[in-house]
Design a protein around this motif. Structure first.
Motif, PDB file in Angstrom:
ATOM      1  N   ASN A  32      27.600  48.131  43.054  1.00 17.93           N
ATOM      2  CA  ASN A  32      28.399  47.182  42.264  1.00 17.93           C
ATOM      3  C   ASN A  32      29.896  47.439  42.406  1.00 17.93           C
ATOM      4  O   ASN A  32      30.709  46.734  41.818  1.00 17.93           O
ATOM      5  N   GLN A  38      38.923  45.739  48.618  1.00 22.11           N
ATOM      6  CA  GLN A  38      39.170  45.810  47.176  1.00 22.11           C
ATOM      7  C   GLN A  38      39.568  47.222  46.761  1.00 22.11           C
ATOM      8  O   GLN A  38      40.465  47.400  45.935  1.00 22.11           O
ATOM      9  N   LYS A  42      42.745  48.462  44.802  1.00 14.56           N
ATOM     10  CA  LYS A  42      42.483  49.083  43.504  1.00 14.56           C
ATOM     11  C   LYS A  42      43.281  50.376  43.338  1.00 14.56           C
ATOM     12  O   LYS A  42      43.982  50.554  42.326  1.00 14.56           O
ATOM     13  N   ARG A 227      42.283  35.939  31.132  1.00 15.15           N
ATOM     14  CA  ARG A 227      40.849  35.985  31.414  1.00 15.15           C
ATOM     15  C   ARG A 227      40.633  36.286  32.900  1.00 15.15           C
ATOM     16  O   ARG A 227      40.342  35.383  33.687  1.00 15.15           O
ATOM     17  N   ASN A 229      39.082  37.241  36.459  1.00 12.62           N
ATOM     18  CA  ASN A 229      37.738  37.071  37.014  1.00 12.62           C
ATOM     19  C   ASN A 229      37.230  38.411  37.558  1.00 12.62           C
ATOM     20  O   ASN A 229      37.922  39.424  37.500  1.00 12.62           O
ATOM     21  N   ASP A 230      36.000  38.412  38.075  1.00 11.45           N
ATOM     22  CA  ASP A 230      35.386  39.662  38.539  1.00 11.45           C
ATOM     23  C   ASP A 230      36.181  40.294  39.673  1.00 11.45           C
ATOM     24  O   ASP A 230      36.286  41.521  39.755  1.00 11.45           O
ATOM     25  N   GLU A 231      36.738  39.470  40.543  1.00 12.21           N
ATOM     26  CA  GLU A 231      37.543  39.992  41.659  1.00 12.21           C
ATOM     27  C   GLU A 231      38.772  40.728  41.127  1.00 12.21           C
ATOM     28  O   GLU A 231      39.101  41.832  41.580  1.00 12.21           O
ATOM     29  N   THR A 232      39.433  40.133  40.143  1.00 14.36           N
ATOM     30  CA  THR A 232      40.642  40.753  39.586  1.00 14.36           C
ATOM     31  C   THR A 232      40.313  42.078  38.925  1.00 14.36           C
ATOM     32  O   THR A 232      41.026  43.066  39.085  1.00 14.36           O
ATOM     33  N   LYS A 233      39.204  42.114  38.180  1.00 12.42           N
ATOM     34  CA  LYS A 233      38.804  43.367  37.542  1.00 12.42           C
ATOM     35  C   LYS A 233      38.477  44.442  38.575  1.00 12.42           C
ATOM     36  O   LYS A 233      38.752  45.621  38.363  1.00 12.42           O
ATOM     37  N   MET A 234      37.895  44.021  39.700  1.00 18.65           N
ATOM     38  CA  MET A 234      37.492  44.991  40.706  1.00 18.65           C
ATOM     39  C   MET A 234      38.697  45.642  41.382  1.00 18.65           C
ATOM     40  O   MET A 234      38.644  46.805  41.763  1.00 18.65           O
ATOM     41  N   THR A 237      41.028  47.140  36.748  1.00 17.42           N
ATOM     42  CA  THR A 237      40.017  47.760  35.892  1.00 17.42           C
ATOM     43  C   THR A 237      39.847  46.881  34.678  1.00 17.42           C
ATOM     44  O   THR A 237      40.690  46.015  34.414  1.00 17.42           O
ATOM     45  N   ASP A 238      38.732  47.089  33.948  1.00 17.08           N
ATOM     46  CA  ASP A 238      38.528  46.303  32.721  1.00 17.08           C
ATOM     47  C   ASP A 238      39.065  47.029  31.488  1.00 17.08           C
ATOM     48  O   ASP A 238      38.968  46.530  30.371  1.00 17.08           O
TER      49      ASP A 238
END
Length: 251
Positions: A32, A38, A42, A227, A229-234, A237-238
């Motif tokens: 995951n 990425q 990151k 908000r 998206n999943d790409e941005t969090k990857m 970080t969340d």
């Protein structure tokens, strides 16, 4: 940091699945994690967040190489790492310390007292004449059968903190996966800013606790949309960076 005043500028950051795909780890969740592209973004982004601090606790990294890659983008830190015991997720904790301005690391290790914390690191360092014992943690989520394990983890931290010499400033930082108040009998960063969120779900999971004087508490949200998206969090970080200044108690 000022050696005369012995204030340490510290921070804690959960790095959200910071696994280097070029160096796979045994993990149920590594698939995951980020792609190679990425991952490069990151570690660059996370490095930019922690610049300027004296000490940073990192959670949810795959290994020492991830901490080193964050440092390469932040610059000037020494990486402190001891592999943890979480073979299920493969997640570890680490620390970055700016060993200058009178800051000297004495040791970085796991503590037998804290064996029920699969993810922890104890760093002892001095700044000037002040000694700090800093514990970086990532606790279990207190859900279902893990509630009791989580409570025991907090008990172990309290016991560890009580055993530290009275002349040493205790600092406990990391992702506690818990929104409870007064988890430890120490000054809590969250209590100083009205338990402001440290996670995208608006929860206050990340804390800096200390027996010293805590000031200049800040929560730094990564530079992403409201908000993401999943790409941005990857590629970020969340979690949000929590940082503060820790100083010895007034005599």
């Amino acid at each position: 940091a000022s050696t005369a005043l012995a204030d340490l500028r510290v921070g804690t950051l959960n790095c959200f699945l910071c696994f280097d795909p070029a160096k796979p780890v045994e993990s149920s969740i590594a698939d995951n994690g980020p792609s190679e592209e990425q991952y490069r973004k990151k570690v660059e982004n996370l490095g930019s967040l922690v610049k300027g601090l004296d000490f940073v606790g990192l959670e949810e990294i795959g290994g020492e190489n991830a901490a080193s890659d964050i440092d390469k983008n932040a610059g000037g830190f020494r990486v402190l790492y001891v592999r943890g015991a979480d073979t299920y997720t493969g997640e570890n904790v680490a620390a970055l310390v700016r060993e200058s301005s009178g800051i000297h690391v004495i040791s970085a290790k796991r503590s037998p007292e804290l064996d029920n914390l699969s993810k922890h690191l104890v760093v002892t360092l001095t700044e000037g004449n002040t000694r700090f014992a800093i514990l970086v943690v990532h606790l279990l989520r207190p859900i279902g059968r893990n509630q009791e394990k989580h409570d025991r983890q907090l008990d172990s931290i309290r016991t560890w903190a009580r055993g530290i010499d009275a002349g040493t400033v205790v600092v406990v930082m990391g992702d506690f996966n818990d929104t409870a108040k007064k988890m430890l009998p120490l000054t809590d960063s969250a209590a100083l800013n009205d338990y402001a969120p440290t996670h995208l779900t608006n929860q206050t999971y990340d804390h800096i606790f200390t027996s010293g004087i805590l000031s200049e508490v800040q929560i730094v949200r990564p530079a992403y949309p409201r908000r993401p998206n999943d790409e941005t969090k990857m590629i970020w970080t969340d979690h949000f960076l929590v940082k503060a200044t820790v100083a010895p108690p007034s005599k």
